[in-house]
Design a protein around this motif. Structure first.
Motif, PDB file in Angstrom:
ATOM      1  N   ALA A 158       0.855  -1.188   0.000  1.00 18.94           N
ATOM      2  CA  ALA A 158       0.000   0.000   0.000  1.00 18.94           C
ATOM      3  C   ALA A 158       0.889   1.235   0.000  1.00 18.94           C
ATOM      4  CB  ALA A 158      -0.911   0.004   1.213  1.00 18.94           C
ATOM      5  N   LEU A 159       0.571   2.160  -0.885  1.00 19.38           N
ATOM      6  CA  LEU A 159       1.239   3.459  -0.918  1.00 19.38           C
ATOM      7  C   LEU A 159       0.204   4.482  -0.472  1.00 19.38           C
ATOM      8  CD1 LEU A 159       2.952   3.164  -4.429  1.00 19.38           C
ATOM      9  CD2 LEU A 159       3.943   2.649  -2.176  1.00 19.38           C
ATOM     10  N   CYS A 160       0.512   5.192   0.605  1.00 19.94           N
ATOM     11  CA  CYS A 160      -0.474   6.062   1.237  1.00 19.94           C
ATOM     12  C   CYS A 160       0.083   7.466   1.426  1.00 19.94           C
ATOM     13  CB  CYS A 160      -0.865   5.466   2.589  1.00 19.94           C
ATOM     14  SG  CYS A 160      -2.098   6.394   3.513  1.00 19.94           S
ATOM     15  N   SER A 161      -0.739   8.451   1.124  1.00 18.21           N
ATOM     16  CA  SER A 161      -0.383   9.843   1.371  1.00 18.21           C
ATOM     17  C   SER A 161      -0.134  10.058   2.856  1.00 18.21           C
ATOM     18  CB  SER A 161      -1.521  10.752   0.908  1.00 18.21           C
ATOM     19  OG  SER A 161      -1.402  12.047   1.442  1.00 18.21           O
ATOM     20  N   VAL A 162       0.704  11.012   3.152  1.00 17.83           N
ATOM     21  CA  VAL A 162       1.042  11.355   4.526  1.00 17.83           C
ATOM     22  C   VAL A 162      -0.076  12.145   5.230  1.00 17.83           C
ATOM     23  CG1 VAL A 162       2.187  13.544   3.973  1.00 17.83           C
ATOM     24  CG2 VAL A 162       2.969  12.208   5.931  1.00 17.83           C
ATOM     25  N   ALA A 163      -1.044  12.651   4.491  1.00 10.41           N
ATOM     26  CA  ALA A 163      -2.120  13.436   5.098  1.00 10.41           C
ATOM     27  C   ALA A 163      -2.869  12.601   6.141  1.00 10.41           C
ATOM     28  CB  ALA A 163      -3.086  13.933   4.036  1.00 10.41           C
ATOM     29  N   ARG A 164      -3.250  13.247   7.220  1.00  6.37           N
ATOM     30  CA  ARG A 164      -3.909  12.542   8.327  1.00  6.37           C
ATOM     31  C   ARG A 164      -5.141  11.782   7.864  1.00  6.37           C
ATOM     32  NH1 ARG A 164      -6.227  15.318  13.933  1.00  6.37           N
ATOM     33  NH2 ARG A 164      -7.270  13.420  14.682  1.00  6.37           N
ATOM     34  N   ARG A 165      -5.970  12.377   7.006  1.00  2.00           N
ATOM     35  CA  ARG A 165      -7.197  11.723   6.560  1.00  2.00           C
ATOM     36  C   ARG A 165      -6.899  10.469   5.739  1.00  2.00           C
ATOM     37  NH1 ARG A 165      -6.345  16.567   4.159  1.00  2.00           N
ATOM     38  NH2 ARG A 165      -6.440  16.756   1.901  1.00  2.00           N
ATOM     39  N   ALA A 166      -5.789  10.462   5.011  1.00  2.28           N
ATOM     40  CA  ALA A 166      -5.404   9.266   4.255  1.00  2.28           C
ATOM     41  C   ALA A 166      -4.888   8.186   5.203  1.00  2.28           C
ATOM     42  CB  ALA A 166      -4.347   9.624   3.210  1.00  2.28           C
ATOM     43  N   VAL A 167      -4.052   8.566   6.134  1.00  2.00           N
ATOM     44  CA  VAL A 167      -3.500   7.604   7.099  1.00  2.00           C
ATOM     45  C   VAL A 167      -4.627   7.004   7.939  1.00  2.00           C
ATOM     46  CG1 VAL A 167      -1.978   7.330   9.095  1.00  2.00           C
ATOM     47  CG2 VAL A 167      -1.218   8.681   7.128  1.00  2.00           C
ATOM     48  N   GLU A 168      -5.579   7.827   8.372  1.00  2.00           N
ATOM     49  CA  GLU A 168      -6.709   7.307   9.157  1.00  2.00           C
ATOM     50  C   GLU A 168      -7.586   6.384   8.318  1.00  2.00           C
ATOM     51  OE1 GLU A 168      -8.621  10.741  10.916  1.00  2.00           O
ATOM     52  OE2 GLU A 168      -7.083  10.901  12.478  1.00  2.00           O
ATOM     53  N   THR A 169      -7.738   6.676   7.032  1.00  2.00           N
ATOM     54  CA  THR A 169      -8.477   5.776   6.142  1.00  2.00           C
ATOM     55  C   THR A 169      -7.757   4.429   6.077  1.00  2.00           C
ATOM     56  OG1 THR A 169      -9.325   7.613   4.809  1.00  2.00           O
ATOM     57  CG2 THR A 169      -9.287   5.432   3.769  1.00  2.00           C
ATOM     58  N   TRP A 170      -6.450   4.465   5.891  1.00  2.00           N
ATOM     59  CA  TRP A 170      -5.645   3.244   5.846  1.00  2.00           C
ATOM     60  C   TRP A 170      -5.793   2.458   7.145  1.00  2.00           C
ATOM     61  CZ3 TRP A 170      -3.617  -0.550   3.487  1.00  2.00           C
ATOM     62  CH2 TRP A 170      -2.628  -1.331   4.080  1.00  2.00           C
ATOM     63  N   GLN A 171      -5.692   3.128   8.281  1.00  2.00           N
ATOM     64  CA  GLN A 171      -5.777   2.442   9.573  1.00  2.00           C
ATOM     65  C   GLN A 171      -7.141   1.779   9.772  1.00  2.00           C
ATOM     66  OE1 GLN A 171      -4.637   5.796  12.011  1.00  2.00           O
ATOM     67  NE2 GLN A 171      -2.478   5.171  12.039  1.00  2.00           N
ATOM     68  N   ALA A 172      -8.213   2.463   9.387  1.00  2.00           N
ATOM     69  CA  ALA A 172      -9.552   1.878   9.537  1.00  2.00           C
ATOM     70  C   ALA A 172      -9.752   0.703   8.587  1.00  2.00           C
ATOM     71  CB  ALA A 172     -10.614   2.951   9.308  1.00  2.00           C
ATOM     72  N   LEU A 173      -9.226   0.821   7.375  1.00  2.00           N
ATOM     73  CA  LEU A 173      -9.325  -0.254   6.393  1.00  2.00           C
ATOM     74  C   LEU A 173      -8.547  -1.476   6.855  1.00  2.00           C
ATOM     75  CD1 LEU A 173      -8.727   0.178   2.569  1.00  2.00           C
ATOM     76  CD2 LEU A 173      -7.702  -1.698   3.816  1.00  2.00           C
ATOM     77  N   VAL A 174      -7.302  -1.272   7.232  1.00  2.00           N
ATOM     78  CA  VAL A 174      -6.412  -2.376   7.567  1.00  2.00           C
ATOM     79  C   VAL A 174      -6.849  -3.095   8.852  1.00  2.00           C
ATOM     80  CG1 VAL A 174      -4.636  -1.169   8.907  1.00  2.00           C
ATOM     81  CG2 VAL A 174      -3.992  -3.014   7.392  1.00  2.00           C
ATOM     82  N   ALA A 175      -7.581  -2.402   9.703  1.00  2.00           N
ATOM     83  CA  ALA A 175      -8.082  -3.031  10.930  1.00  2.00           C
ATOM     84  C   ALA A 175      -9.060  -4.167  10.616  1.00  2.00           C
ATOM     85  CB  ALA A 175      -8.759  -1.988  11.820  1.00  2.00           C
ATOM     86  N   ARG A 176      -9.596  -4.188   9.404  1.00  2.00           N
ATOM     87  CA  ARG A 176     -10.555  -5.216   8.995  1.00  2.00           C
ATOM     88  C   ARG A 176      -9.891  -6.414   8.306  1.00  2.00           C
ATOM     89  NH1 ARG A 176     -14.735  -3.242  11.949  1.00  2.00           N
ATOM     90  NH2 ARG A 176     -16.363  -2.425  10.607  1.00  2.00           N
ATOM     91  N   LEU A 177      -8.584  -6.345   8.107  1.00  2.00           N
ATOM     92  CA  LEU A 177      -7.880  -7.403   7.392  1.00  2.00           C
ATOM     93  C   LEU A 177      -7.112  -8.287   8.365  1.00  2.00           C
ATOM     94  CD1 LEU A 177      -6.405  -5.287   4.454  1.00  2.00           C
ATOM     95  CD2 LEU A 177      -8.574  -6.553   4.524  1.00  2.00           C
ATOM     96  N   ASN A 178      -7.087  -9.583   8.085  1.00  2.00           N
ATOM     97  CA  ASN A 178      -6.358 -10.514   8.947  1.00  2.00           C
ATOM     98  C   ASN A 178      -4.856 -10.290   8.867  1.00  2.00           C
ATOM     99  OD1 ASN A 178      -8.653 -11.817   9.895  1.00  2.00           O
ATOM    100  ND2 ASN A 178      -8.678 -13.244   8.183  1.00  2.00           N
ATOM    101  N   VAL A 179      -4.347 -10.168   7.658  1.00  2.00           N
ATOM    102  CA  VAL A 179      -2.914  -9.960   7.446  1.00  2.00           C
ATOM    103  C   VAL A 179      -2.754  -8.749   6.528  1.00  2.00           C
ATOM    104  CG1 VAL A 179      -0.760 -10.969   6.626  1.00  2.00           C
ATOM    105  CG2 VAL A 179      -2.520 -12.452   7.609  1.00  2.00           C
ATOM    106  N   PRO A 180      -2.500  -7.593   7.100  1.00  2.00           N
ATOM    107  CA  PRO A 180      -2.413  -6.396   6.266  1.00  2.00           C
ATOM    108  C   PRO A 180      -1.136  -6.367   5.435  1.00  2.00           C
ATOM    109  CG  PRO A 180      -1.942  -5.864   8.555  1.00  2.00           C
ATOM    110  CD  PRO A 180      -2.352  -7.299   8.526  1.00  2.00           C
ATOM    111  N   PRO A 181      -1.233  -5.780   4.260  1.00  2.00           N
ATOM    112  CA  PRO A 181      -0.022  -5.632   3.447  1.00  2.00           C
ATOM    113  C   PRO A 181       0.876  -4.551   4.039  1.00  2.00           C
ATOM    114  CG  PRO A 181      -1.854  -4.525   2.388  1.00  2.00           C
ATOM    115  CD  PRO A 181      -2.407  -5.230   3.597  1.00  2.00           C
TER     116      PRO A 181
END
Length: 168
Positions: free
Chosen positions: A51-74
């Motif tokens: 995953a390539l993610c922007s440094v902006a807080r809203r992007a990082v928080e989106t990533w964190q909420a998404l990845v919390a639903r995955l068993n093994v995050p990339p």
């Protein structure tokens, strides 16, 4: 073949005096939307290599909420260069992905994500982007694929839309 998951960050709080744009957090509905995207990834078996993610807080928080639903995050790379950089710089970043990587989640901002989706799908070829909206709302996901090319070769018109998922 490479797979590209283009995700615009989920809904963020509006501009607030004294808060820089890159520091705007997700709204409560943005968190729910990001978690729903994570659920979609899990139910569809979507597992990008990186995953390539922007440094902006809203992007990082989106990533964190998404990845919390995955068993093994990339593995994720949070990168300053992905913050409001333009579609050409997003493409340039993708062209530097290692050839062994077959799938990438790119989590960034509009209009950059939308412009990149149109650029890669041929900028107007009806057959390539039927279902891709003219406006890419916060929390939307477009999944693109290519045939027989590597990341350095990725360019205009070389991808097709597999599916588009609007925010929930």
């Amino acid at each position: 073949m490479v797979m590209l998951y283009l995700l615009r960050h989920a809904k963020a709080a509006g501009a607030t005096r004294g808060v820089q744009d890159r520091d705007r957090p997700l709204t409560p509905s943005g968190y729910l939307s990001a978690a729903a995207i994570g659920d979609e990834f899990a139910s569809r078996g979507i597992m990008p290599d990186v995953a390539l993610c922007s440094v902006a807080r809203r992007a990082v928080e989106t990533w964190q909420a998404l990845v919390a639903r995955l068993n093994v995050p990339p593995p994720a790379q949070i990168e300053d260069e992905l913050y409001s950089c333009g579609s050409q710089l997003l493409l340039s970043r993708l062209q530097r992905v290692e050839s062994v990587v077959t799938s990438v989640l790119l989590l960034a901002h509009n209009p950059d994500i939308q412009e990149l989706a149109f650029l890669l799908t041929g900028q107007g070829s009806e057959s390539d982007f039927v279902g891709l909206p003219h406006h890419f709302p916060a929390g939307a996901l477009a999944v693109l694929e290519t045939d027989d090319i590597t990341w350095p070769e990725l360019g205009s018109g070389q991808a097709r839309l597999v599916f588009y998922l609007p925010p929930k």
